[in-house]
Write a protein that holds these residues in place. Structure first.
Motif, PDB file in Angstrom:
ATOM      1  N   THR A  14       0.855  -1.184   0.000  1.00 54.46           N
ATOM      2  CA  THR A  14       0.000   0.000   0.000  1.00 54.46           C
ATOM      3  C   THR A  14       0.888   1.229   0.000  1.00 54.46           C
ATOM      4  N   ARG A  15       0.561   2.177  -0.867  1.00 61.29           N
ATOM      5  CA  ARG A  15       1.232   3.484  -0.868  1.00 61.29           C
ATOM      6  C   ARG A  15       0.158   4.545  -0.659  1.00 61.29           C
ATOM      7  N   VAL A  16       0.367   5.382   0.329  1.00 60.39           N
ATOM      8  CA  VAL A  16      -0.546   6.487   0.602  1.00 60.39           C
ATOM      9  C   VAL A  16       0.241   7.762   0.391  1.00 60.39           C
ATOM     10  N   CYS A  17      -0.173   8.534  -0.595  1.00 55.37           N
ATOM     11  CA  CYS A  17       0.502   9.797  -0.904  1.00 55.37           C
ATOM     12  C   CYS A  17      -0.482  10.925  -0.670  1.00 55.37           C
TER      13      CYS A  17
ATOM     14  N   GLU B 146      13.467  -4.548  -1.408  1.00 53.85           N
ATOM     15  CA  GLU B 146      14.804  -3.975  -1.612  1.00 53.85           C
ATOM     16  C   GLU B 146      14.712  -2.494  -1.972  1.00 53.85           C
ATOM     17  N   GLU B 147      13.757  -2.155  -2.823  1.00 60.24           N
ATOM     18  CA  GLU B 147      13.575  -0.753  -3.222  1.00 60.24           C
ATOM     19  C   GLU B 147      13.047   0.093  -2.065  1.00 60.24           C
ATOM     20  N   LEU B 148      12.284  -0.508  -1.171  1.00 54.75           N
ATOM     21  CA  LEU B 148      11.820   0.237   0.003  1.00 54.75           C
ATOM     22  C   LEU B 148      12.980   0.551   0.946  1.00 54.75           C
ATOM     23  N   PHE B 149      13.911  -0.395   1.106  1.00 54.56           N
ATOM     24  CA  PHE B 149      15.112  -0.095   1.898  1.00 54.56           C
ATOM     25  C   PHE B 149      15.894   1.049   1.253  1.00 54.56           C
ATOM     26  N   GLU B 150      16.000   1.042  -0.066  1.00 55.79           N
ATOM     27  CA  GLU B 150      16.695   2.120  -0.780  1.00 55.79           C
ATOM     28  C   GLU B 150      15.947   3.444  -0.618  1.00 55.79           C
TER      29      GLU B 150
ATOM     30  N   ILE C 298       6.505   2.623   6.491  1.00 54.75           N
ATOM     31  CA  ILE C 298       7.414   3.751   6.324  1.00 54.75           C
ATOM     32  C   ILE C 298       6.550   5.000   6.224  1.00 54.75           C
ATOM     33  N   ASP C 299       6.817   5.988   7.061  1.00 55.57           N
ATOM     34  CA  ASP C 299       6.118   7.268   7.000  1.00 55.57           C
ATOM     35  C   ASP C 299       7.162   8.363   6.828  1.00 55.57           C
ATOM     36  N   VAL C 300       6.998   9.161   5.779  1.00 59.64           N
ATOM     37  CA  VAL C 300       7.934  10.249   5.504  1.00 59.64           C
ATOM     38  C   VAL C 300       7.155  11.559   5.418  1.00 59.64           C
TER      39      VAL C 300
ATOM     40  N   ALA D 269       4.052  21.787   6.461  1.00 62.17           N
ATOM     41  CA  ALA D 269       3.372  21.866   5.157  1.00 62.17           C
ATOM     42  C   ALA D 269       2.341  20.750   5.077  1.00 62.17           C
ATOM     43  N   ALA D 270       1.281  21.016   4.363  1.00 54.45           N
ATOM     44  CA  ALA D 270       0.236  20.009   4.178  1.00 54.45           C
ATOM     45  C   ALA D 270       0.464  19.264   2.865  1.00 54.45           C
ATOM     46  N   ASP D 271       0.066  18.012   2.851  1.00 53.79           N
ATOM     47  CA  ASP D 271       0.018  17.204   1.637  1.00 53.79           C
ATOM     48  C   ASP D 271       1.376  16.893   1.020  1.00 53.79           C
ATOM     49  N   ASP D 272       2.418  16.756   1.840  1.00 51.18           N
ATOM     50  CA  ASP D 272       3.720  16.336   1.318  1.00 51.18           C
ATOM     51  C   ASP D 272       4.151  14.996   1.895  1.00 51.18           C
ATOM     52  N   GLU D 273       3.271  14.360   2.641  1.00 51.31           N
ATOM     53  CA  GLU D 273       3.599  13.111   3.299  1.00 51.31           C
ATOM     54  C   GLU D 273       3.377  11.920   2.366  1.00 51.31           C
ATOM     55  N   ILE D 274       4.174  10.870   2.599  1.00 51.09           N
ATOM     56  CA  ILE D 274       3.994   9.614   1.864  1.00 51.09           C
ATOM     57  C   ILE D 274       4.237   8.470   2.840  1.00 51.09           C
ATOM     58  N   SER D 275       3.444   7.410   2.687  1.00 50.33           N
ATOM     59  CA  SER D 275       3.583   6.224   3.531  1.00 50.33           C
ATOM     60  C   SER D 275       3.561   4.973   2.666  1.00 50.33           C
ATOM     61  N   TYR D 276       4.300   3.977   3.095  1.00 46.36           N
ATOM     62  CA  TYR D 276       4.284   2.655   2.472  1.00 46.36           C
ATOM     63  C   TYR D 276       3.971   1.642   3.567  1.00 46.36           C
ATOM     64  N   LEU D 277       3.110   0.685   3.246  1.00 43.33           N
ATOM     65  CA  LEU D 277       2.779  -0.389   4.161  1.00 43.33           C
ATOM     66  C   LEU D 277       3.010  -1.716   3.455  1.00 43.33           C
TER      67      LEU D 277
END
Length: 109
Positions: free
Chosen positions: A9-12, A55-59, A85-87, A93-101
């Motif tokens: 899952t990617r939440v942008c 592997e790409e998520l670690f990168e 992963i939450d970045v 700032a609003a709406d610059d976050e991205i998460s991967y599950l």
């Protein structure tokens, strides 16, 4: 693991995109994605480049952590892959976050 499947899952927040699918990885490369949906709507022919292998998520963690104000990573206790992963690049700032599950990682023969 170099051959495996997992739920991705990617939440942008940049465009309020929630992308889900079951990813198949062989030799460390994403080769197929099934059951894909975006905002709850099915996607018949997903763009494989929109999905990442473990592997790409670690990168991603390695390259994006220095650019972000906040990076949070939770690891699976058994296989030690990044389960979440939450970045947040700019905390005020609003709406610059991205998460991967990542979940349901299964080795392939």
């Amino acid at each position: 693991l170099t051959n495996y499947t997992f739920k991705f899952t990617r939440v942008c927040m940049c465009d309020h995109l929630i992308l889900n699918g079951t990813v198949t990885v062989k030799n460390g490369q994403v080769v197929a994605v099934a059951d894909v949906n975006d905002r709850g709507l099915p996607i018949a022919n997903p763009d494989l480049s929109e999905f990442k292998s473990i592997e790409e998520l670690f990168e991603f963690i390695r390259t994006e952590q220095p650019k972000a104000e906040v990076t949070k990573v939770s690891f699976d206790e058994g296989l030690y892959f990044p389960a979440r992963i939450d970045v947040d690049y700019i905390t005020h700032a609003a709406d610059d976050e991205i998460s991967y599950l990542v979940s349901d990682v299964k080795a392939l023969p």
